[in-house]
Design a protein around this motif. Structure first.
Motif, PDB file in Angstrom:
ATOM      1  N   PRO A 283      -0.374  50.377  34.187  1.00 57.44           N
ATOM      2  CA  PRO A 283      -0.401  50.353  35.659  1.00 57.44           C
ATOM      3  C   PRO A 283      -1.763  50.828  36.169  1.00 57.44           C
ATOM      4  N   ARG A 284      -2.249  50.188  37.201  1.00 61.07           N
ATOM      5  CA  ARG A 284      -3.609  50.414  37.687  1.00 61.07           C
ATOM      6  C   ARG A 284      -3.896  51.898  37.967  1.00 61.07           C
ATOM      7  N   GLU A 285      -2.876  52.628  38.485  1.00 63.00           N
ATOM      8  CA  GLU A 285      -3.122  54.032  38.842  1.00 63.00           C
ATOM      9  C   GLU A 285      -3.386  54.914  37.608  1.00 63.00           C
ATOM     10  N   GLU A 286      -3.096  54.367  36.409  1.00 67.81           N
ATOM     11  CA  GLU A 286      -3.349  55.155  35.190  1.00 67.81           C
ATOM     12  C   GLU A 286      -4.695  54.821  34.559  1.00 67.81           C
ATOM     13  N   TRP A 287      -5.452  53.907  35.187  1.00 70.85           N
ATOM     14  CA  TRP A 287      -6.700  53.490  34.542  1.00 70.85           C
ATOM     15  C   TRP A 287      -7.755  54.581  34.568  1.00 70.85           C
ATOM     16  N   GLY A 288      -8.558  54.618  33.507  1.00 70.22           N
ATOM     17  CA  GLY A 288      -9.744  55.466  33.452  1.00 70.22           C
ATOM     18  C   GLY A 288     -10.872  54.673  32.822  1.00 70.22           C
ATOM     19  N   ARG A 289     -11.946  55.339  32.454  1.00 66.64           N
ATOM     20  CA  ARG A 289     -13.054  54.633  31.782  1.00 66.64           C
ATOM     21  C   ARG A 289     -12.781  54.645  30.296  1.00 66.64           C
ATOM     22  N   THR A 290     -11.719  53.959  29.921  1.00 68.24           N
ATOM     23  CA  THR A 290     -11.308  53.982  28.516  1.00 68.24           C
ATOM     24  C   THR A 290     -10.624  52.668  28.142  1.00 68.24           C
ATOM     25  N   MET A 291     -10.774  52.298  26.886  1.00 69.50           N
ATOM     26  CA  MET A 291     -10.140  51.087  26.372  1.00 69.50           C
ATOM     27  C   MET A 291      -8.619  51.230  26.349  1.00 69.50           C
ATOM     28  N   GLU A 292      -8.129  52.485  26.510  1.00 69.84           N
ATOM     29  CA  GLU A 292      -6.679  52.707  26.529  1.00 69.84           C
ATOM     30  C   GLU A 292      -6.036  52.142  27.794  1.00 69.84           C
ATOM     31  N   ASN A 293      -6.868  51.664  28.757  1.00 66.59           N
ATOM     32  CA  ASN A 293      -6.286  50.963  29.912  1.00 66.59           C
ATOM     33  C   ASN A 293      -5.478  49.755  29.444  1.00 66.59           C
ATOM     34  N   ILE A 294      -5.878  49.196  28.299  1.00 66.87           N
ATOM     35  CA  ILE A 294      -5.092  48.101  27.701  1.00 66.87           C
ATOM     36  C   ILE A 294      -4.164  48.722  26.662  1.00 66.87           C
ATOM     37  N   LYS A 295      -2.858  48.625  26.933  1.00 66.63           N
ATOM     38  CA  LYS A 295      -1.888  49.226  25.996  1.00 66.63           C
ATOM     39  C   LYS A 295      -1.947  48.522  24.653  1.00 66.63           C
ATOM     40  N   TRP A 296      -1.919  47.198  24.730  1.00 63.14           N
ATOM     41  CA  TRP A 296      -1.914  46.365  23.544  1.00 63.14           C
ATOM     42  C   TRP A 296      -2.025  44.917  23.980  1.00 63.14           C
ATOM     43  N   PHE A 297      -1.989  43.984  23.061  1.00 65.71           N
ATOM     44  CA  PHE A 297      -1.958  42.562  23.390  1.00 65.71           C
ATOM     45  C   PHE A 297      -0.576  42.011  23.060  1.00 65.71           C
ATOM     46  N   GLU A 298      -0.128  41.081  23.888  1.00 61.84           N
ATOM     47  CA  GLU A 298       1.216  40.493  23.729  1.00 61.84           C
ATOM     48  C   GLU A 298       1.092  38.977  23.590  1.00 61.84           C
ATOM     49  N   PRO A 299       2.073  38.335  22.946  1.00 60.61           N
ATOM     50  CA  PRO A 299       2.016  36.869  22.824  1.00 60.61           C
ATOM     51  C   PRO A 299       2.068  36.196  24.198  1.00 60.61           C
ATOM     52  N   THR A 300       1.307  35.099  24.336  1.00 67.62           N
ATOM     53  CA  THR A 300       1.369  34.321  25.582  1.00 67.62           C
ATOM     54  C   THR A 300       2.422  33.221  25.494  1.00 67.62           C
ATOM     55  N   GLY A 301       2.812  32.855  24.267  1.00 66.02           N
ATOM     56  CA  GLY A 301       3.751  31.752  24.099  1.00 66.02           C
ATOM     57  C   GLY A 301       3.064  30.406  23.957  1.00 66.02           C
ATOM     58  N   GLU A 302       1.725  30.380  24.093  1.00 66.01           N
ATOM     59  CA  GLU A 302       1.002  29.110  23.901  1.00 66.01           C
ATOM     60  C   GLU A 302       1.057  28.697  22.436  1.00 66.01           C
ATOM     61  N   PRO A 303       0.798  27.425  22.137  1.00 70.71           N
ATOM     62  CA  PRO A 303       0.748  26.992  20.731  1.00 70.71           C
ATOM     63  C   PRO A 303      -0.353  27.732  19.981  1.00 70.71           C
ATOM     64  N   ASP A 304      -0.131  27.946  18.674  1.00 70.40           N
ATOM     65  CA  ASP A 304      -1.133  28.619  17.835  1.00 70.40           C
ATOM     66  C   ASP A 304      -2.420  27.794  17.778  1.00 70.40           C
ATOM     67  N   VAL A 305      -3.523  28.503  17.564  1.00 75.29           N
ATOM     68  CA  VAL A 305      -4.831  27.865  17.394  1.00 75.29           C
ATOM     69  C   VAL A 305      -4.973  27.490  15.916  1.00 75.29           C
ATOM     70  N   PRO A 306      -5.424  26.264  15.609  1.00 74.66           N
ATOM     71  CA  PRO A 306      -5.579  25.868  14.196  1.00 74.66           C
ATOM     72  C   PRO A 306      -6.565  26.787  13.471  1.00 74.66           C
ATOM     73  N   PHE A 307      -6.302  26.996  12.186  1.00 73.67           N
ATOM     74  CA  PHE A 307      -7.128  27.899  11.387  1.00 73.67           C
ATOM     75  C   PHE A 307      -8.610  27.504  11.436  1.00 73.67           C
ATOM     76  N   ASP A 308      -8.885  26.186  11.417  1.00 70.93           N
ATOM     77  CA  ASP A 308     -10.281  25.730  11.409  1.00 70.93           C
ATOM     78  C   ASP A 308     -11.050  26.224  12.627  1.00 70.93           C
ATOM     79  N   ASP A 309     -10.334  26.447  13.745  1.00 73.14           N
ATOM     80  CA  ASP A 309     -11.024  26.870  14.966  1.00 73.14           C
ATOM     81  C   ASP A 309     -11.363  28.371  14.958  1.00 73.14           C
ATOM     82  N   ILE A 310     -10.731  29.128  14.075  1.00 72.00           N
ATOM     83  CA  ILE A 310     -11.010  30.573  14.072  1.00 72.00           C
ATOM     84  C   ILE A 310     -11.664  31.045  12.776  1.00 72.00           C
TER      85      ILE A 310
END
Ligand SMILES: [Zn+2]
Length: 314
Positions: A283-310
């Protein structure tokens, strides 16, 4: 009429030398005990060239030994042992200990003595550290008289210590990372584009590690990206929502370098390379100058990216 057999005469005696029974020990044992009194271990050279310890007049083959005495130890090696979990009154130690055969360095034979491994609880099992090959040293008594008991016991060599530990330090983020964290404090992910190779680095470091040139062109990238590689962790981490959890390298859209972050919102065993994810901000009110503003990353549900692209970003 047969007469009763006479009652046998019985008298009780005790043979005792209250002041101790004094006997001569001979020159070889005498030398051994004299050296012990002075805090040294000596053996004697045998006719075949070995070192007999403790010394005796004759070796195991019945050959008379030479008159050459050899200082051995004091360090030595346990060659065999037997555990005494509940010592008796006659034993040399009042806590669990091992009877051990100990071969001092430089000797070819071993001495039987008590080994104190620092166990105090009556009935305790032997510690795992007690084993054949263990390195030990004698503990001499302060007052010595020329007796095998001048050695109180043997003790293991010190191989580890536990000491209080504390480090105080200040991490200087530098201007590039400071600028990145300023961006994060506003909900933006900032990077730099290199003038030479055109790659975008998030977070920016102020230079291109490939070309070795300073970078200044600021670029904002998306909060979405692709998992390039990941690890499933089974050790609890206060930042992770549960165990097991996943830490992953995530290639943010628009960036040319992956950053390490947690992945949540999906069972650990379903995370995969090429999976599309987005930043889950606190939540925005908990933000500071830290990477902890992002709790984690979650799936978007989009199709996977092919291995060749990464595959270039692993
Ligand atoms: Zn470059």
């Amino acid at each position: 009429m047969p007469s009763e057999p006479p009652e046998p005469l019985v008298a009780d005696h005790a043979l005792e030398f209250p002041g101790g029974y004094t006997r001569s020990v001979g020159p070889v044992i005498g030398r051994f005990l004299t050296e012990l009194r002075d805090g040294r271990l000596v053996g004697v050279r045998t006719a075949s060239g070995g070192v007999l310890f403790p010394p005796a007049e004759y070796d195991a083959d019945g050959e008379a030994v030479t008159d050459e005495y050899v200082e051995v130890g004091p360090g030595g090696t346990v060659t065999s042992w037997s555990w005494v979990s509940r010592p008796r009154a006659v034993h040399p130690l009042d806590r669990p200990f091992a009877w051990a055969l100990i071969r001092p360095d430089g000797a070819d034979t071993a001495l039987l003595h008590a080994l104190d491994v620092g166990t105090f609880e009556p009935g305790a099992d032997p510690p795992k550290s007690l084993r054949t090959g263990m390195r030990v040293r004698p503990r001499f008594r302060a007052e010595r008289t020329g007796s095998i008991r001048d050695i109180e016991c043997f003790r293991p060599d010190v191989t580890m210590i536990t000491a209080p530990s504390r480090a105080e330090y200040r991490l200087n983020a530098g201007w590039a990372l400071t600028r990145f964290l300023d961006g994060v404090s506003e909900g933006r992910l900032l990077g730099h584009r290199c003038d030479v190779c055109g790659k975008v680095y998030v977070p920016m470091r102020g230079l291109c590690p490939v070309d070795g040139v300073p970078t200044t062109e600021e670029v904002e990238v998306a909060g979405t990206g692709t998992v390039t590689t990941f690890a499933v962790n089974n050790i609890p981490d206060p930042r992770a929502p549960q165990v097991p959890f996943v830490s992953a390298y995530i290639l943010l859209d628009g960036s040319d370098i992956s950053l390490l972050a947690l992945v949540a919102g999906i069972d650990a065993d379903r995370v995969r390379m090429g999976m599309r994810v987005k930043a889950a901000w606190k939540p925005r009110e908990e933000w500071g100058r830290t990477m902890e503003n992002i709790k984690w990353f979650e799936p978007t549900g989009e199709p996977d990216v092919p291995f060749d692209d990464i595959k270039e970003y692993l």
